[in-house]
Design a protein around this motif. Structure first.
Motif, short mmCIF file in Angstrom:
data_model
loop_
_atom_site.label_atom_id
_atom_site.label_comp_id
_atom_site.label_asym_id
_atom_site.label_seq_id
_atom_site.Cartn_x
_atom_site.Cartn_y
_atom_site.Cartn_z
N VAL A 121 -94.36 -25.39 -42.39
CA VAL A 121 -95.78 -24.78 -42.46
C VAL A 121 -96.54 -25.16 -43.27
O VAL A 121 -97.77 -25.60 -43.02
CB VAL A 121 -95.72 -23.13 -42.39
CG1 VAL A 121 -97.14 -22.45 -42.52
CG2 VAL A 121 -94.77 -23.03 -41.18
N ASP A 125 -100.29 -27.95 -42.91
CA ASP A 125 -101.59 -27.07 -43.23
C ASP A 125 -101.79 -25.74 -42.48
O ASP A 125 -102.89 -25.45 -41.73
CB ASP A 125 -102.74 -28.02 -42.78
CG ASP A 125 -102.94 -28.91 -43.53
OD1 ASP A 125 -102.89 -28.94 -44.69
OD2 ASP A 125 -103.37 -30.25 -43.12
N TYR A 126 -100.53 -25.34 -42.02
CA TYR A 126 -100.49 -23.52 -41.52
C TYR A 126 -101.19 -23.83 -40.31
O TYR A 126 -101.63 -22.86 -39.79
CB TYR A 126 -101.41 -22.89 -42.63
CG TYR A 126 -100.92 -22.90 -44.00
CD1 TYR A 126 -99.96 -22.11 -44.48
CD2 TYR A 126 -101.62 -23.63 -44.75
CE1 TYR A 126 -99.56 -22.34 -45.89
CE2 TYR A 126 -101.60 -23.95 -46.26
CZ TYR A 126 -100.55 -23.02 -46.64
OH TYR A 126 -100.12 -23.25 -47.94
N ALA A 127 -100.73 -24.76 -39.43
CA ALA A 127 -101.22 -24.97 -38.09
C ALA A 127 -100.77 -23.87 -37.17
O ALA A 127 -99.53 -23.51 -37.42
CB ALA A 127 -100.70 -26.37 -37.65
N SER A 128 -101.46 -23.23 -36.46
CA SER A 128 -101.17 -21.78 -35.81
C SER A 128 -100.27 -22.12 -34.67
O SER A 128 -99.43 -21.38 -34.35
CB SER A 128 -102.53 -21.39 -35.23
OG SER A 128 -103.19 -22.28 -34.33
N GLU A 129 -100.18 -23.60 -34.18
CA GLU A 129 -99.18 -23.87 -33.14
C GLU A 129 -97.75 -23.87 -33.49
O GLU A 129 -96.96 -23.66 -32.97
CB GLU A 129 -99.61 -25.03 -32.33
CG GLU A 129 -99.77 -26.43 -33.12
CD GLU A 129 -101.16 -26.63 -33.73
OE1 GLU A 129 -101.49 -27.76 -34.34
OE2 GLU A 129 -101.92 -25.67 -33.52
N THR A 131 -97.10 -21.74 -36.76
CA THR A 131 -96.81 -20.60 -36.99
C THR A 131 -96.51 -19.55 -35.81
O THR A 131 -96.06 -18.51 -36.12
CB THR A 131 -97.78 -19.87 -37.82
OG1 THR A 131 -99.11 -19.96 -37.25
CG2 THR A 131 -97.96 -20.78 -39.34
N ASP A 132 -97.02 -19.91 -34.74
CA ASP A 132 -96.78 -19.20 -33.49
C ASP A 132 -95.52 -19.01 -32.79
O ASP A 132 -94.91 -18.55 -31.85
CB ASP A 132 -97.81 -19.40 -32.33
CG ASP A 132 -99.22 -18.91 -32.87
OD1 ASP A 132 -99.26 -18.13 -33.49
OD2 ASP A 132 -100.31 -19.57 -32.22
N GLY A 136 -91.72 -20.06 -36.71
CA GLY A 136 -92.96 -20.19 -37.60
C GLY A 136 -93.43 -18.64 -37.91
O GLY A 136 -93.82 -18.62 -38.75
N LEU A 137 -92.97 -17.74 -37.23
CA LEU A 137 -93.34 -16.42 -37.40
C LEU A 137 -92.64 -15.76 -38.61
O LEU A 137 -93.11 -14.72 -39.36
CB LEU A 137 -92.94 -15.44 -36.33
CG LEU A 137 -93.61 -15.81 -35.10
CD1 LEU A 137 -92.98 -14.91 -33.89
CD2 LEU A 137 -95.13 -15.26 -35.27
N TYR A 139 -92.76 -17.61 -41.50
CA TYR A 139 -93.75 -18.05 -42.62
C TYR A 139 -94.26 -16.84 -43.57
O TYR A 139 -94.63 -15.67 -43.03
CB TYR A 139 -94.93 -18.90 -42.23
CG TYR A 139 -95.83 -19.02 -43.29
CD1 TYR A 139 -95.52 -20.07 -44.31
CD2 TYR A 139 -96.96 -18.34 -43.54
CE1 TYR A 139 -96.34 -20.11 -45.37
CE2 TYR A 139 -97.90 -18.58 -44.68
CZ TYR A 139 -97.53 -19.61 -45.56
OH TYR A 139 -98.14 -19.63 -46.65
#
Length: 173
Positions: A121, A125-129, A131-132, A136-137, A139
């Motif tokens: 993650v 760069d903490y990309a939402s795709e 972390t979703d 990724g949850l 993180y």
């Protein structure tokens, strides 16, 4: 930068995990995570009947030769039919599925899963795709784990196992 990431992986100790497929190695390569075991895997692929000039060269490399690994791996993968390389989200999904499977089969402990997720993650760069995704949850869970606040260690482990199950249940991209 990729050579630095390869160097970091070259310093990790060898483990008794199965030989990954060329597609799995391609996903790791896209994420900048090439293992020092890559030459050994190349040798194993050769014994499995795959053959190419670049694959033979890769099998003869020292895993600590990070520049050579990073430079040669795309050619090896292309010669093995892994072309084009997966996109970032596809690579992350594949790596997350492998991590989840390793956790649920006992080859990787729950804390290590969280640490791998954190690294991926942050490096993307903490990309939402990312972390979703189910893994990724996770993180941010490393802070809780390390700090000793919030959920108990058993609750954290249960959360990780649940996310691993969810990750494997999700259709690959």
């Amino acid at each position: 930068m990729r050579a630095q990431q390869v160097k970091k992986q070259a310093e990790e100790p060898f483990s008794n995990t199965p030989v990954p497929s060329p597609h799995d190695v391609a996903a790791r390569f896209v994420l900048g995570q090439v293992s020092a075991r890559t030459p050994w895997w190349a040798a194993q692929w050769l014994t499995d009947g795959r053959d190419s000039e670049a694959l033979r060269e890769m099998a003869g490399l020292n895993g600590r030769d990070t520049r050579a690994l990073a430079d040669l791996l795309p050619t090896v993968l292309a010669e093995m039919g892994v072309d084009p390389l997966p996109g970032t989200l596809e690579a992350v999904t594949m790596v997350f599925r492998n991590i989840a499977a390793d956790c649920l089969t006992g080859r990787l402990d729950e804390r290590a899963v969280v640490q791998h997720v954190e690294e991926i993650v942050i490096s993307h760069d903490y990309a939402s795709e990312i972390t979703d995704l189910p893994l990724g949850l996770l993180y941010g869970l490393d802070d809780e784990w390390q700090g000793g606040w919030g959920a108990t260690v058993e609750q954290l482990r249960a959360t990780v196992r649940a996310r691993c199950t969810d990750q494997l249940a999700q259709s690959p991209t």
